[in-house]
Design a protein around this motif. Sequence first.
Motif, PDB file in Angstrom:
ATOM      1  N   LEU A   4       5.224  -1.525 -13.245  1.00  0.00           N
ATOM      2  CA  LEU A   4       5.737  -0.266 -12.702  1.00  0.00           C
ATOM      3  C   LEU A   4       4.649   0.813 -12.734  1.00  0.00           C
ATOM      4  CD1 LEU A   4       8.360   1.012 -11.578  1.00  0.00           C
ATOM      5  CD2 LEU A   4       8.850   1.779 -13.911  1.00  0.00           C
ATOM      6  N   HIS A  33      12.186   2.491 -11.860  1.00  0.00           N
ATOM      7  CA  HIS A  33      12.861   1.225 -11.587  1.00  0.00           C
ATOM      8  C   HIS A  33      13.385   0.710 -12.913  1.00  0.00           C
ATOM      9  CE1 HIS A  33      13.794  -2.736  -9.977  1.00  0.00           C
ATOM     10  NE2 HIS A  33      13.451  -2.317  -8.773  1.00  0.00           N
ATOM     11  N   TYR A  66       5.276  -0.618  -7.614  1.00  0.00           N
ATOM     12  CA  TYR A  66       4.568  -1.428  -8.610  1.00  0.00           C
ATOM     13  C   TYR A  66       3.094  -1.588  -8.254  1.00  0.00           C
ATOM     14  CZ  TYR A  66       9.153  -2.848 -10.392  1.00  0.00           C
ATOM     15  OH  TYR A  66      10.410  -2.855 -10.923  1.00  0.00           O
TER      16      TYR A  66
END
Length: 455
Positions: A354, A360, A301
């Motif tokens: 992200l 994810h 992230y």
Amino acid sequence: MKNPKQTLIAAALLALGTSQALAGVSAEEAKKLGTSLTAVGAEMAGNADKSIPDYTGGLKDIPAAYQKGTGVRPDPFAADKPLYSIKAADVAKYESKLTAGAKELLKRYPSMRIDVYPTHRSVGYPKYVVDNTQKNATSVKTNDGGLGIEGTYAGYPFPIPKTGNEAMWNHLLRFGGHGYYTQYDSINVDSSGKAVLATTGQINVEYPYYDPKRSGASGEADIYFRTKIAYVAPARRAGEALLAQDYINPMKNGRKAWQYLPGQRRVKLAPDIAYDTPNPGSAGASTYDEGWIFNGALDRYDWKLVGKREMLIPYNGYKLTYAKEPMAVTTANHLNPDYVRWELHRVWVVEATLKEGKRHIYAKRTFYLDEDSWYAVASDQYDARGQLFRSGFASVTPAYEHPAPAASAQWFHDFVGGGYNVSGMLGAYNVGVKLIDGLPAAQWSSEALAGAGVR
């Protein structure tokens, strides 16, 4: 049109800037620690109307019922009564002080309510953590674009954070003692309201980073966190065991994890115990990186430090954590409101988006970090469509005799599939959270894991 050579030079400088180490704050700014700011960077003063009081060093008066040496801590605020309660009709009034998950629970379920109690800034720290945090403020650096750190002593690395990565490193390196042991229940409640025992675990957690005998700064190959869990119930999971450890620079030394399954009678490497792998202990209501609200590497992230807000969060959750009948804290759709204490505290808000090319199940996440402890106390997770997918909560429950913060009870709601999981329920066992010195090194080997898991 830009000169191609200039473009290449600019790109090279940008790459250098994201990989080089970034230093801490100036000595002048660090002087705020212990004056206008607490030792770990919280605002010393309360808010304007004192609904958040001044910080006075944490809880000083240990309840008379506390038995010295035990990990079971009586509620020091048991006599408090709620100041007010919030239900669905009140959401608009308290909009700015509620997480997205709290608002969703109130709007969805008429039985949900938030009982708000007087705020107690009960978190305290031993002297060596205070001293090392002061030292870290000017000396600690991030590297690998904020994904690793260097030069950090046994304290909070960034008491005056400037970036989202720095704030999250404070959570990852939060102080909860050198090590602790407990036995806990994890309970799943499905969308129909049926509650079942997911696991009973015996867990050791250790922060070698906070070994009071350690001197000098941490190196990138040093382990900062490790945990070992032996599952003893229900019968279908009894005998399983898990070991995981994280390093100061996870980009150079990634998480190592092992699992013992009694049916196979062998220990095997478990690289999937990380990131968004569903956690079987919560029946998929959370991922492995949602343990303690967030754990593991930051590399998937981009992290943005949004700022600080006054929020209603679970806090001083002794009644919940030490409930003698853990099943009694569950009701259909949400925890029994009678067991959950909410207080007004200041939190740091960190948004995680992200990265392009990374995978994810959560496209965006928002984390709320308690300013007094740096514990993540709540989170909101969004899917790729931008819709609220799941939310998590944890209740800070300080070990007041040590002193040390702690957050045992944590719970996660799945707003898509319905149902929720609550873990860290300690009341059925006379253990509590027992603060201990580190285990011998041999106890943290993969070979020792098989012995821990044998039925």
